[in-house]
Motif scaffolding. Structure first.
Motif, PDB file in Angstrom:
ATOM      1  N   ASN A   1      18.542  16.310   0.466  1.00 15.33           N
ATOM      2  CA  ASN A   1      17.293  15.695   0.934  1.00 15.33           C
ATOM      3  C   ASN A   1      17.415  14.182   1.645  1.00 15.33           C
ATOM      4  O   ASN A   1      16.495  13.546   1.522  1.00 15.33           O
ATOM      5  CB  ASN A   1      16.410  15.889   0.131  1.00 15.33           C
ATOM      6  CG  ASN A   1      15.912  17.262  -0.117  1.00 15.33           C
ATOM      7  OD1 ASN A   1      15.852  18.099   0.639  1.00 15.33           O
ATOM      8  ND2 ASN A   1      15.376  17.699  -1.379  1.00 15.33           N
TER       9      ASN A   1
ATOM     10  N   LEU B   1      18.722  13.901   4.769  1.00 15.14           N
ATOM     11  CA  LEU B   1      18.646  14.161   6.123  1.00 15.14           C
ATOM     12  C   LEU B   1      17.775  15.678   6.114  1.00 15.14           C
ATOM     13  O   LEU B   1      17.985  16.371   5.408  1.00 15.14           O
ATOM     14  CB  LEU B   1      20.058  14.407   6.825  1.00 15.14           C
ATOM     15  CG  LEU B   1      20.933  12.931   6.944  1.00 15.14           C
ATOM     16  CD1 LEU B   1      22.345  13.708   7.390  1.00 15.14           C
ATOM     17  CD2 LEU B   1      20.306  11.779   7.437  1.00 15.14           C
ATOM     18  N   ARG B   2      17.192  15.807   7.411  1.00 12.48           N
ATOM     19  CA  ARG B   2      16.291  16.677   7.613  1.00 12.48           C
ATOM     20  C   ARG B   2      17.352  17.756   8.553  1.00 12.48           C
ATOM     21  O   ARG B   2      18.119  17.334   9.068  1.00 12.48           O
ATOM     22  CB  ARG B   2      15.075  16.670   8.310  1.00 12.48           C
ATOM     23  CG  ARG B   2      13.999  15.844   7.799  1.00 12.48           C
ATOM     24  CD  ARG B   2      12.748  15.669   8.633  1.00 12.48           C
ATOM     25  NE  ARG B   2      11.826  14.627   8.019  1.00 12.48           N
ATOM     26  CZ  ARG B   2      11.065  15.136   7.027  1.00 12.48           C
ATOM     27  NH1 ARG B   2      10.923  16.415   6.495  1.00 12.48           N
ATOM     28  NH2 ARG B   2      10.335  14.343   6.359  1.00 12.48           N
TER      29      ARG B   2
ATOM     30  N   ASP C   1      16.385  19.285  10.892  1.00 15.00           N
ATOM     31  CA  ASP C   1      15.800  19.526  12.237  1.00 15.00           C
ATOM     32  C   ASP C   1      16.846  19.035  13.327  1.00 15.00           C
ATOM     33  O   ASP C   1      17.756  18.648  12.986  1.00 15.00           O
ATOM     34  CB  ASP C   1      14.567  18.705  12.308  1.00 15.00           C
ATOM     35  CG  ASP C   1      13.624  19.277  11.037  1.00 15.00           C
ATOM     36  OD1 ASP C   1      13.708  20.361  10.823  1.00 15.00           O
ATOM     37  OD2 ASP C   1      12.899  18.589  10.739  1.00 15.00           O
TER      38      ASP C   1
ATOM     39  N   TYR D   1      18.929  15.939  12.917  1.00 19.38           N
ATOM     40  CA  TYR D   1      19.047  15.510  11.570  1.00 19.38           C
ATOM     41  C   TYR D   1      18.581  14.087  11.195  1.00 19.38           C
ATOM     42  O   TYR D   1      19.007  13.304  10.946  1.00 19.38           O
ATOM     43  CB  TYR D   1      20.373  15.914  11.217  1.00 19.38           C
ATOM     44  CG  TYR D   1      21.141  17.095  11.405  1.00 19.38           C
ATOM     45  CD1 TYR D   1      20.866  18.114  10.436  1.00 19.38           C
ATOM     46  CD2 TYR D   1      21.554  17.466  12.609  1.00 19.38           C
ATOM     47  CE1 TYR D   1      21.272  19.338  10.801  1.00 19.38           C
ATOM     48  CE2 TYR D   1      22.015  18.682  12.670  1.00 19.38           C
ATOM     49  CZ  TYR D   1      21.847  19.789  11.729  1.00 19.38           C
ATOM     50  OH  TYR D   1      22.036  21.125  11.840  1.00 19.38           O
TER      51      TYR D   1
ATOM     52  N   VAL E   1      16.821  11.018   9.348  1.00 20.90           N
ATOM     53  CA  VAL E   1      16.568  10.639   7.961  1.00 20.90           C
ATOM     54  C   VAL E   1      15.259  10.803   7.279  1.00 20.90           C
ATOM     55  O   VAL E   1      14.371  10.589   7.987  1.00 20.90           O
ATOM     56  CB  VAL E   1      17.045   9.132   7.878  1.00 20.90           C
ATOM     57  CG1 VAL E   1      17.076   8.761   6.412  1.00 20.90           C
ATOM     58  CG2 VAL E   1      18.513   8.954   8.445  1.00 20.90           C
ATOM     59  N   ARG E   2      15.419  11.255   5.963  1.00 23.65           N
ATOM     60  CA  ARG E   2      14.098  11.579   5.193  1.00 23.65           C
ATOM     61  C   ARG E   2      13.736  10.371   4.495  1.00 23.65           C
ATOM     62  O   ARG E   2      13.760  10.321   3.506  1.00 23.65           O
ATOM     63  CB  ARG E   2      14.252  12.669   4.313  1.00 23.65           C
ATOM     64  CG  ARG E   2      14.561  14.061   5.186  1.00 23.65           C
ATOM     65  CD  ARG E   2      14.662  14.923   4.026  1.00 23.65           C
ATOM     66  NE  ARG E   2      12.990  15.320   3.396  1.00 23.65           N
ATOM     67  CZ  ARG E   2      13.152  16.403   2.801  1.00 23.65           C
ATOM     68  NH1 ARG E   2      13.898  17.232   2.435  1.00 23.65           N
ATOM     69  NH2 ARG E   2      11.750  16.217   2.072  1.00 23.65           N
ATOM     70  N   TRP E   3      13.221   9.440   5.270  1.00 24.53           N
ATOM     71  CA  TRP E   3      12.815   7.897   4.794  1.00 24.53           C
ATOM     72  C   TRP E   3      11.332   8.155   3.637  1.00 24.53           C
ATOM     73  O   TRP E   3      11.128   7.608   2.728  1.00 24.53           O
ATOM     74  CB  TRP E   3      12.399   7.009   5.718  1.00 24.53           C
ATOM     75  CG  TRP E   3      13.678   6.569   6.789  1.00 24.53           C
ATOM     76  CD1 TRP E   3      13.683   7.008   7.680  1.00 24.53           C
ATOM     77  CD2 TRP E   3      14.752   5.795   5.919  1.00 24.53           C
ATOM     78  NE1 TRP E   3      15.142   6.431   8.275  1.00 24.53           N
ATOM     79  CE2 TRP E   3      15.583   5.728   7.227  1.00 24.53           C
ATOM     80  CE3 TRP E   3      14.981   5.444   4.866  1.00 24.53           C
ATOM     81  CZ2 TRP E   3      16.611   4.939   6.943  1.00 24.53           C
ATOM     82  CZ3 TRP E   3      16.124   4.475   4.594  1.00 24.53           C
ATOM     83  CH2 TRP E   3      16.913   4.502   5.610  1.00 24.53           C
ATOM     84  N   ASP E   4      10.922   9.453   3.737  1.00 22.63           N
ATOM     85  CA  ASP E   4       9.797   9.623   2.921  1.00 22.63           C
ATOM     86  C   ASP E   4      10.107  10.421   1.651  1.00 22.63           C
ATOM     87  O   ASP E   4       9.328  10.710   0.713  1.00 22.63           O
ATOM     88  CB  ASP E   4       8.516  10.781   3.634  1.00 22.63           C
ATOM     89  CG  ASP E   4       9.396  12.018   4.089  1.00 22.63           C
ATOM     90  OD1 ASP E   4      10.707  12.209   4.280  1.00 22.63           O
ATOM     91  OD2 ASP E   4       8.593  12.957   3.955  1.00 22.63           O
ATOM     92  N   SER E   5      11.611  10.677   1.378  1.00 22.67           N
ATOM     93  CA  SER E   5      11.809  11.388   0.375  1.00 22.67           C
ATOM     94  C   SER E   5      12.136  10.145  -1.063  1.00 22.67           C
ATOM     95  O   SER E   5      12.105   9.151  -0.584  1.00 22.67           O
ATOM     96  CB  SER E   5      13.267  11.757   0.533  1.00 22.67           C
ATOM     97  OG  SER E   5      14.313  10.876   0.406  1.00 22.67           O
TER      98      SER E   5
ATOM     99  N   ARG F   1      12.894   6.112  -0.271  1.00 19.57           N
ATOM    100  CA  ARG F   1      12.069   5.157  -0.271  1.00 19.57           C
ATOM    101  C   ARG F   1      12.513   3.598  -0.994  1.00 19.57           C
ATOM    102  O   ARG F   1      12.345   2.636  -0.206  1.00 19.57           O
ATOM    103  CB  ARG F   1      10.647   5.585  -1.027  1.00 19.57           C
ATOM    104  CG  ARG F   1       9.890   6.636  -0.277  1.00 19.57           C
ATOM    105  CD  ARG F   1       8.618   6.604  -0.898  1.00 19.57           C
ATOM    106  NE  ARG F   1       8.597   7.224  -2.130  1.00 19.57           N
ATOM    107  CZ  ARG F   1       8.432   8.422  -2.457  1.00 19.57           C
ATOM    108  NH1 ARG F   1       8.409   9.353  -1.729  1.00 19.57           N
ATOM    109  NH2 ARG F   1       8.268   8.994  -3.648  1.00 19.57           N
TER     110      ARG F   1
END
Length: 343
Positions: A280, A282-283, A285, A288, A290-294, A298
């Motif tokens: 988790n 990278l998404r 999608d 790809y 970055v999942r900065w909301d994870s 954070r």
């Protein structure tokens, strides 16, 4: 004249007694074949001149056992016995007794063959050395085994009672002296820092608003304070790095924060980036992102924002002006991170 001469310091009488007892009880060396000045049965006859008798005994023994303890090495008299054994080229066995270092005997004193008295297997070599030197009294193997087994326990008791060294060699003294000088310098620096902190506390107690407090802190921080602040912010980035993140992925995350991530190299680092998707970071999608909301990322985003804000501040600009011209100063430059972090 005795075949075996035990050279020892007076302070080490108990150790010499233990060794002499082992020679007699375990190996079978006759009492008359051992000279040990501290022992009644093996020492200097009553009424005999001490120095003269010892000189006679050191003339032609078949083996000289040197009990090299701290007390022995600090005694000029007993070192003369060592010199006499050397000059007459007697067969000698240096017995190294802790805390005397084995290297100090085999290297410093030039005695290549020696026995560390704490090594129990040396008793076997000692017996082999003595057997051809004199006619031994018969001893059974059980007596030998019993005395060899008891040796380790008895030796520990004796070693605890040995007189410690009262002197140190020149090299050790030099090391201690240099360390004292270093500590004195450190104390001086700490006293200076303490005085600065006292001044800072006094000024802060008189401050009336936030702007004034900030100005006071900046005035007291100086170059070292700004560098320390920057280093602390770098530590925040290090700590915020997700565990087990490979460098190639971490570099991608850093550049992604500044919208410079580029295209993922799936051929060169397929396993690393696939794992980043699964963890988790990278998404899955297109592109790809970055999942900065994870929850994992954070803290990293916040740490990067903090260091960017600092470098863009007046304090940050003052610090970077002090850096070498070749040192990258912009956090959106991958060379900046390669310089400051092990990536």
């Amino acid at each position: 004249m005795a075949s075996i001469f035990i050279s020892h310091a007076v302070a080490d009488k108990k150790l010499a007694e233990l060794l002499a007892d082992f020679l007699k009880q375990a190996i079978g060396v006759p009492v008359a074949e051992i000279f040990c000045s501290s022992l009644a049965d093996n020492g200097i006859p009553f009424g005999t001149d001490f120095n003269t008798y010892i000189r006679e005994q050191i003339e032609a023994p078949k083996l000289v056992l040197l009990l090299l303890t701290p007390a022995y090495l600090e005694s000029a008299f007993w070192m003369m016995e060592l010199g006499a054994a050397w000059s007459r080229e007697h067969r000698t066995l240096p017995i190294v007794v802790p805390p005397v270092a084995f290297d100090s005997v085999t290297k410093t004193l030039g005695l290549r063959q020696a026995w560390d008295i704490t090594k129990k297997e040396g008793l076997i070599d000692l017996r082999r050395m003595i057997v051809p030197l004199t006619t031994l009294e018969p001893r059974g193997e059980h007596a030998w085994d019993d005395k060899r087994t008891a040796w380790k326990t008895d030796l520990k008791k004796v070693l605890r009672s040995l007189v410690p060294a009262r002197k140190i060699d020149a090299a050790a003294y030099q090391v201690v002296t240099e360390r004292v000088a270093e500590l004195e310098e450190e104390v001086s620096d700490l006293e200076t820092q303490l005085d600065r902190q006292k001044d800072l506390v006094a000024a802060l107690e008189k401050a009336k608003d936030r702007k004034e407090i900030k100005a006071i802190k900046a005035a007291h921080a100086g170059e070292d304070g700004l560098q320390e602040q920057f280093d602390n912010l770098l530590d925040e980035v290090k700590f915020a790095r997700p565990d087990d993140t490979p460098n190639v992925v971490f570099r991608h995350l850093l550049m992604a924060h500044y919208d410079k991530e580029g295209t993922i190299d799936w051929q060169g680092a397929d396993a690393e980036f696939t794992a980043a998707v699964h963890r988790n970071l990278l998404r899955a999608d297109d592109g790809y992102p970055v999942r900065w909301d994870s929850k994992k990322l954070r803290p990293l985003a916040k740490a990067l924002d903090n260091i960017t804000a600092f470098l863009g501040s007046e304090d940050g600009r003052e610090l970077t002006e002090q850096w070498d011209d070749s040192m990258p100063c912009e956090p959106d430059d991958i060379d900046f991170w390669k310089h400051h972090l092990p990536i």
